[in-house]
Design an enzyme around this catalytic site. Structure first.
Site: not given
Length: 274
Positions: A94-96
């Site tokens: 997700a690379k939040r």
């Protein structure tokens, strides 16, 4: 069972360092599935069933589902993996990266809504953007460190003048993940297979954290160089390949072709261990 325990069990059971990335693009689907976004689950589930005995992890990329309004299919897929591949951990890619209050919601999304075992994060906003994920006991979080894309060096390859020794940004992230940020041993690092020298440097700075290594296959990363740079007997690596496996065939035999490609990649990774 914690993420790290599950990872170790999958590695031993399947004899594998390979992670299969699930990046569904309906335009690339084979045969009768081609172009049909309502069949994302069907495509991915067949890939999972064909490769579950060959992998250390699965890594669905959330954008490939959200772009097609297929979040419900992602939930269905996560349940399918829990039911049919219970020993294989799932990393939600997700690379939040956001402020603490928002990060709390993203953590709930990853770990409660989707039931992921781990998630990928951007550390750019600092520790308070990472800390909410670490409150979820037994879960993992992989920080972007030295990514596989060419533009990663625009920031990650810059030196930090205000820190002793003026390390590269990616080196500083590696030290943080090995030390002060890794409060409960839940952190890992994302390091691209396209940069084996940097993998080796990250492993030197972070000798015990797990490394998630994308870029083998379609992005051009070399499996042998990757393993030799990052693998240590007491420090796990998770080598991801997505397109080269899930799109190994454009025919109705796509699942069988994915299984064959996964087995070949797994065996190459295992053979590369020093």
């Amino acid at each position: 069972m914690t993420f790290l325990d599950k990872l170790a069990t999958a590695q031993q059971t399947n004899g594998s360092l390979l992670c299969v990335g699930l990046d569904p693009e309906p335009a690339k689907f084979p045969g009768q599935l081609k172009g049909d976004a309502s069949r994302i689950y069907d495509f991915c589930a067949r890939i999972v069933d064909a490769t579950a005995g060959l992998v250390i992890a699965f890594k669905p990329q959330i954008a490939y589902f959200a772009a097609h309004r297929a979040e419900a299919q992602l939930e269905q897929l996560m349940e399918h993996m829990r039911r049919n591949a219970p020993g294989v951990p799932v990393i939600l890619d997700a690379k939040r990266g956001d402020i603490g209050s928002t990060a709390e919601q993203y953590a709930i999304e990853a770990f409660e809504r989707y039931g992921a075992d781990a998630v990928t994060l951007s550390p750019f906003m600092g520790f308070d953007s990472v800390a909410p994920y670490l409150k979820h006991q037994g879960k993992g979080a992989f920080l972007l460190c030295r990514t596989s894309n060419p533009g990663g060096s625009d920031l990650q390859g810059q030196r930090l003048a205000g820190i002793e020794g003026q390390p590269f940004l990616y080196e500083h992230v590696a030290r943080l993940a090995q030390g002060p940020w890794n409060l409960n041993g839940q952190l890992g690092l994302v390091v691209g297979a396209t940069y084996p020298a940097e993998i080796e440097r990250v492993r030197e700075l972070a000798p015990t954290v797990p490394l998630l290594i994308p870029g083998v296959g379609a992005q051009g990363g070399d499996a042998v160089a990757t393993v030799r740079a990052g693998w240590r007997p007491d420090a796990p690596i998770i080598v991801n390949s997505s397109r080269a496996i899930i799109y190994a065939s454009s025919g109705d035999d796509f699942a069988e072709a994915a299984q064959k490609a996964a087995r070949s990649t797994r065996d190459a990774l295992e053979a590369a261990k020093p």
